[in-house]
Write a protein that holds these residues in place. Structure first.
Motif, mmCIF file in Angstrom:
data_model
loop_
_atom_site.group_PDB
_atom_site.id
_atom_site.type_symbol
_atom_site.label_atom_id
_atom_site.label_comp_id
_atom_site.label_asym_id
_atom_site.label_seq_id
_atom_site.Cartn_x
_atom_site.Cartn_y
_atom_site.Cartn_z
ATOM 1 N N ALA A 9 0.684 -1.452 0.275
ATOM 2 C CA ALA A 9 -0.129 0.069 0.011
ATOM 3 C C ALA A 9 0.590 1.188 -0.293
ATOM 4 O O ALA A 9 0.551 1.720 -0.938
ATOM 5 N N GLN A 10 2.192 1.110 0.886
ATOM 6 C CA GLN A 10 2.909 2.692 0.057
ATOM 7 C C GLN A 10 3.552 2.408 -0.454
ATOM 8 O O GLN A 10 3.299 3.626 -1.220
ATOM 9 N N ASP A 11 3.455 1.481 -1.253
ATOM 10 C CA ASP A 11 4.924 1.042 -2.846
ATOM 11 C C ASP A 11 3.844 1.966 -3.398
ATOM 12 O O ASP A 11 4.152 2.786 -4.795
ATOM 13 N N ARG A 12 2.385 1.610 -3.422
ATOM 14 C CA ARG A 12 1.129 2.689 -4.427
ATOM 15 C C ARG A 12 1.006 3.324 -4.063
ATOM 16 O O ARG A 12 0.522 4.629 -5.324
ATOM 17 N N ALA A 13 1.423 4.460 -2.928
ATOM 18 C CA ALA A 13 1.135 5.684 -2.710
ATOM 19 C C ALA A 13 2.352 6.228 -3.590
ATOM 20 O O ALA A 13 2.293 7.532 -3.251
ATOM 21 N N ARG A 14 3.324 6.070 -3.731
ATOM 22 C CA ARG A 14 4.817 6.796 -4.149
ATOM 23 C C ARG A 14 4.767 6.336 -5.534
ATOM 24 O O ARG A 14 4.919 5.675 -6.163
ATOM 25 N N SER A 47 4.804 11.693 -3.487
ATOM 26 C CA SER A 47 2.865 11.345 -3.517
ATOM 27 C C SER A 47 2.118 11.068 -4.754
ATOM 28 O O SER A 47 2.580 11.943 -5.571
ATOM 29 N N ARG A 48 1.932 9.911 -4.894
ATOM 30 C CA ARG A 48 1.137 9.661 -5.777
ATOM 31 C C ARG A 48 -0.122 10.444 -5.960
ATOM 32 O O ARG A 48 -0.796 11.127 -6.682
ATOM 33 N N LYS A 49 -0.995 10.879 -4.896
ATOM 34 C CA LYS A 49 -1.716 11.884 -5.016
ATOM 35 C C LYS A 49 -1.487 13.289 -5.589
ATOM 36 O O LYS A 49 -2.095 13.684 -6.380
ATOM 37 N N LYS A 50 0.188 13.648 -5.283
ATOM 38 C CA LYS A 50 0.392 14.956 -5.150
ATOM 39 C C LYS A 50 0.450 15.486 -6.599
ATOM 40 O O LYS A 50 0.094 16.260 -7.300
#
Length: 58
Positions: A9-14, A47-50
């Motif tokens: 989950a952390q990896d997908r967030a980056r 950050s993937r979201k940013k």
């Protein structure tokens, strides 16, 4: 060694700006160039979201 989901989950967030496959994925997903993705990662961090928020506003 057993496979675990630890850290996924952390990896997908980056977004790893140095990993071509990740840059290609984001570029295709957001319909922008690979250079644009790399520049955005440098601007806002990994950050993937940013990154996706910034690319959506371009």
């Amino acid at each position: 060694m057993a496979k675990t989901t630890r850290g996924l989950a952390q990896d997908r967030a980056r977004v790893a700006g140095g990993q071509d496959h990740e840059v290609n994925y984001e570029a295709k997903k957001e319909a922008v160039s690979k250079d644009t993705v790399k520049k955005t990662v440098k601007e806002v961090g990994n950050s993937r979201k940013k990154v996706e928020d910034k690319l959506d506003h371009k």
